[in-house]
Design a protein around this motif. Structure first.
Motif, PDB file in Angstrom:
ATOM      1  N   SER A  12       0.859  -1.057  -0.120  1.00 26.31           N
ATOM      2  CA  SER A  12       0.033  -0.178   0.091  1.00 26.31           C
ATOM      3  C   SER A  12       0.861   1.230  -0.140  1.00 26.31           C
ATOM      4  O   SER A  12       0.387   2.313  -0.292  1.00 26.31           O
ATOM      5  CB  SER A  12      -0.914  -0.043   1.251  1.00 26.31           C
ATOM      6  OG  SER A  12      -0.109  -0.105   2.345  1.00 26.31           O
ATOM      7  N   HIS A  13       2.011   1.131   0.244  1.00 22.91           N
ATOM      8  CA  HIS A  13       2.870   2.488   0.411  1.00 22.91           C
ATOM      9  C   HIS A  13       3.477   2.742  -1.187  1.00 22.91           C
ATOM     10  O   HIS A  13       4.235   3.376  -1.162  1.00 22.91           O
ATOM     11  CB  HIS A  13       3.973   2.178   1.284  1.00 22.91           C
ATOM     12  CG  HIS A  13       3.428   2.251   2.744  1.00 22.91           C
ATOM     13  ND1 HIS A  13       2.751   3.043   3.508  1.00 22.91           N
ATOM     14  CD2 HIS A  13       3.554   0.941   3.653  1.00 22.91           C
ATOM     15  CE1 HIS A  13       2.543   2.853   4.587  1.00 22.91           C
ATOM     16  NE2 HIS A  13       2.863   1.417   4.626  1.00 22.91           N
ATOM     17  N   ASN A  14       3.592   1.458  -1.994  1.00 24.59           N
ATOM     18  CA  ASN A  14       4.310   1.524  -3.302  1.00 24.59           C
ATOM     19  C   ASN A  14       3.407   2.619  -4.288  1.00 24.59           C
ATOM     20  O   ASN A  14       2.263   2.214  -4.671  1.00 24.59           O
ATOM     21  CB  ASN A  14       4.308   0.224  -3.883  1.00 24.59           C
ATOM     22  CG  ASN A  14       5.113   0.015  -5.093  1.00 24.59           C
ATOM     23  OD1 ASN A  14       5.263   1.097  -5.811  1.00 24.59           O
ATOM     24  ND2 ASN A  14       5.679  -0.885  -5.304  1.00 24.59           N
ATOM     25  N   ASP A  15       3.952   3.612  -4.925  1.00 24.42           N
ATOM     26  CA  ASP A  15       3.499   4.201  -5.865  1.00 24.42           C
ATOM     27  C   ASP A  15       4.611   4.293  -7.091  1.00 24.42           C
ATOM     28  O   ASP A  15       5.509   5.016  -6.725  1.00 24.42           O
ATOM     29  CB  ASP A  15       3.122   5.627  -5.272  1.00 24.42           C
ATOM     30  CG  ASP A  15       2.375   6.460  -6.203  1.00 24.42           C
ATOM     31  OD1 ASP A  15       1.850   5.900  -7.424  1.00 24.42           O
ATOM     32  OD2 ASP A  15       2.052   7.812  -5.972  1.00 24.42           O
ATOM     33  N   GLY A  16       4.225   3.612  -8.197  1.00 21.54           N
ATOM     34  CA  GLY A  16       5.175   3.785  -9.391  1.00 21.54           C
ATOM     35  C   GLY A  16       6.517   3.272  -9.001  1.00 21.54           C
ATOM     36  O   GLY A  16       7.625   3.542  -9.592  1.00 21.54           O
ATOM     37  N   GLY A  17       6.800   2.456  -7.912  1.00 19.44           N
ATOM     38  CA  GLY A  17       8.136   1.790  -7.780  1.00 19.44           C
ATOM     39  C   GLY A  17       8.856   2.661  -6.712  1.00 19.44           C
ATOM     40  O   GLY A  17       9.912   2.232  -6.231  1.00 19.44           O
ATOM     41  N   THR A  18       8.125   3.604  -5.800  1.00 17.13           N
ATOM     42  CA  THR A  18       8.745   4.526  -5.027  1.00 17.13           C
ATOM     43  C   THR A  18       7.924   4.122  -3.550  1.00 17.13           C
ATOM     44  O   THR A  18       6.701   4.229  -3.789  1.00 17.13           O
ATOM     45  CB  THR A  18       8.953   5.880  -5.492  1.00 17.13           C
ATOM     46  OG1 THR A  18       9.714   5.922  -6.522  1.00 17.13           O
ATOM     47  CG2 THR A  18       9.531   6.682  -4.308  1.00 17.13           C
ATOM     48  N   CYS A  19       8.523   4.127  -2.310  1.00 16.75           N
ATOM     49  CA  CYS A  19       8.041   3.909  -1.145  1.00 16.75           C
ATOM     50  C   CYS A  19       7.537   5.322  -0.818  1.00 16.75           C
ATOM     51  O   CYS A  19       8.338   6.366  -0.694  1.00 16.75           O
ATOM     52  CB  CYS A  19       8.906   3.313  -0.237  1.00 16.75           C
ATOM     53  SG  CYS A  19       8.162   3.003   1.193  1.00 16.75           S
ATOM     54  N   TYR A  20       6.201   5.414  -0.354  1.00 14.89           N
ATOM     55  CA  TYR A  20       5.710   6.598   0.316  1.00 14.89           C
ATOM     56  C   TYR A  20       5.320   6.455   1.514  1.00 14.89           C
ATOM     57  O   TYR A  20       4.647   7.326   2.113  1.00 14.89           O
ATOM     58  CB  TYR A  20       4.410   6.972  -0.608  1.00 14.89           C
ATOM     59  CG  TYR A  20       4.985   7.835  -1.926  1.00 14.89           C
ATOM     60  CD1 TYR A  20       5.304   9.143  -1.756  1.00 14.89           C
ATOM     61  CD2 TYR A  20       5.244   7.142  -3.127  1.00 14.89           C
ATOM     62  CE1 TYR A  20       5.992   9.945  -2.963  1.00 14.89           C
ATOM     63  CE2 TYR A  20       5.868   7.836  -3.987  1.00 14.89           C
ATOM     64  CZ  TYR A  20       5.953   9.308  -4.014  1.00 14.89           C
ATOM     65  OH  TYR A  20       6.503   9.853  -5.299  1.00 14.89           O
ATOM     66  N   ALA A  21       5.734   5.427   2.574  1.00 17.34           N
ATOM     67  CA  ALA A  21       5.460   5.378   3.792  1.00 17.34           C
ATOM     68  C   ALA A  21       6.220   6.622   4.602  1.00 17.34           C
ATOM     69  O   ALA A  21       7.339   6.989   4.005  1.00 17.34           O
ATOM     70  CB  ALA A  21       6.099   3.993   4.234  1.00 17.34           C
ATOM     71  N   ASN A  22       6.042   6.829   5.561  1.00 19.30           N
ATOM     72  CA  ASN A  22       6.509   7.760   6.622  1.00 19.30           C
ATOM     73  C   ASN A  22       7.776   7.538   6.741  1.00 19.30           C
ATOM     74  O   ASN A  22       8.804   8.149   6.853  1.00 19.30           O
ATOM     75  CB  ASN A  22       5.813   8.330   7.775  1.00 19.30           C
ATOM     76  CG  ASN A  22       4.335   8.616   7.423  1.00 19.30           C
ATOM     77  OD1 ASN A  22       4.324   9.325   6.557  1.00 19.30           O
ATOM     78  ND2 ASN A  22       3.321   8.530   8.412  1.00 19.30           N
ATOM     79  N   LYS A  23       8.025   5.968   7.157  1.00 17.80           N
ATOM     80  CA  LYS A  23       9.379   5.580   7.463  1.00 17.80           C
ATOM     81  C   LYS A  23       9.130   3.896   7.143  1.00 17.80           C
ATOM     82  O   LYS A  23       8.201   3.563   7.374  1.00 17.80           O
ATOM     83  CB  LYS A  23       9.992   5.942   8.748  1.00 17.80           C
ATOM     84  CG  LYS A  23       9.048   5.478   9.948  1.00 17.80           C
ATOM     85  CD  LYS A  23       9.637   5.959  11.027  1.00 17.80           C
ATOM     86  CE  LYS A  23       9.064   5.333  12.385  1.00 17.80           C
ATOM     87  NZ  LYS A  23       9.513   5.891  13.763  1.00 17.80           N
ATOM     88  N   ILE A  24      10.429   3.262   6.728  1.00 20.17           N
ATOM     89  CA  ILE A  24      10.002   1.794   6.716  1.00 20.17           C
ATOM     90  C   ILE A  24      11.331   1.421   7.712  1.00 20.17           C
ATOM     91  O   ILE A  24      11.852   1.994   8.675  1.00 20.17           O
ATOM     92  CB  ILE A  24      10.534   1.321   5.451  1.00 20.17           C
ATOM     93  CG1 ILE A  24      11.807   1.342   5.135  1.00 20.17           C
ATOM     94  CG2 ILE A  24       9.551   1.888   4.273  1.00 20.17           C
ATOM     95  CD1 ILE A  24      12.533   0.284   3.960  1.00 20.17           C
ATOM     96  N   SER A  25      10.914   0.012   8.290  1.00 21.60           N
ATOM     97  CA  SER A  25      11.693  -0.743   9.001  1.00 21.60           C
ATOM     98  C   SER A  25      12.166  -2.095   8.374  1.00 21.60           C
ATOM     99  O   SER A  25      11.396  -2.755   8.085  1.00 21.60           O
ATOM    100  CB  SER A  25      11.088  -0.948  10.379  1.00 21.60           C
ATOM    101  OG  SER A  25      11.988  -1.720  11.300  1.00 21.60           O
ATOM    102  N   VAL A  26      13.435  -2.413   8.340  1.00 24.80           N
ATOM    103  CA  VAL A  26      14.114  -3.547   7.862  1.00 24.80           C
ATOM    104  C   VAL A  26      14.567  -4.261   8.801  1.00 24.80           C
ATOM    105  O   VAL A  26      15.301  -3.849   9.652  1.00 24.80           O
ATOM    106  CB  VAL A  26      15.329  -3.285   6.770  1.00 24.80           C
ATOM    107  CG1 VAL A  26      15.772  -4.511   6.120  1.00 24.80           C
ATOM    108  CG2 VAL A  26      14.793  -2.396   5.592  1.00 24.80           C
ATOM    109  N   ASN A  27      14.015  -5.508   8.928  1.00 25.20           N
ATOM    110  CA  ASN A  27      14.509  -6.547  10.026  1.00 25.20           C
ATOM    111  C   ASN A  27      15.253  -7.877   9.413  1.00 25.20           C
ATOM    112  O   ASN A  27      15.177  -8.246   8.185  1.00 25.20           O
ATOM    113  CB  ASN A  27      13.009  -6.914  10.870  1.00 25.20           C
ATOM    114  CG  ASN A  27      12.759  -6.073  11.641  1.00 25.20           C
ATOM    115  OD1 ASN A  27      13.406  -5.174  12.122  1.00 25.20           O
ATOM    116  ND2 ASN A  27      11.437  -5.691  11.595  1.00 25.20           N
TER     117      ASN A  27
END
Length: 107
Positions: A12-27
């Motif tokens: 749901s944060h993907n728009d045209g291949g770019t992330c639009y989340a406020n921030k992400i977390s990689v685990n």
């Protein structure tokens, strides 16, 4: 962080291949390969369809938290890369565990 590219087409944060989340977390604390990492910020658009619309006004995601202690780019709890890539381990991810950090590089 200049850009977080995302090939997880049903996030749901993907728009045209770019992330639009406020921030992400990689685990993936003890990861040895990218498959052992995940984007814990992943949300399936079939359930959370309008989140990208809510965050687009603030621009693309600029903050990537990194909890992968074995990654070369982990600078404390933040990713030090200028461009980060998130991908899916399946054609359509159903859970965050089916995503991974394609930029992961083991120390």
């Amino acid at each position: 962080m200049e850009n977080i590219s995302c090939s997880v087409i049903n996030c749901s944060h993907n728009d045209g291949g770019t992330c639009y989340a406020n921030k992400i977390s990689v685990n993936g604390k003890k990861a040895r390969t990218s498959v052992h990492t995940c984007c814990s910020s992943f949300l399936d658009e079939s359930v959370y369809s309008n989140l990208t619309n809510n965050t687009n006004d603030n621009g693309s995601c600029k903050i990537a938290l990194c909890n992968v202690k074995t990654c070369t780019y982990n600078a404390g709890t933040v990713c030090s890369l200028h461009d980060l890539a998130v991908t899916a381990n399946a054609s359509n991810a159903n859970l965050y565990s089916e995503t991974s950090c394609a930029s992961f590089k083991c120390k």
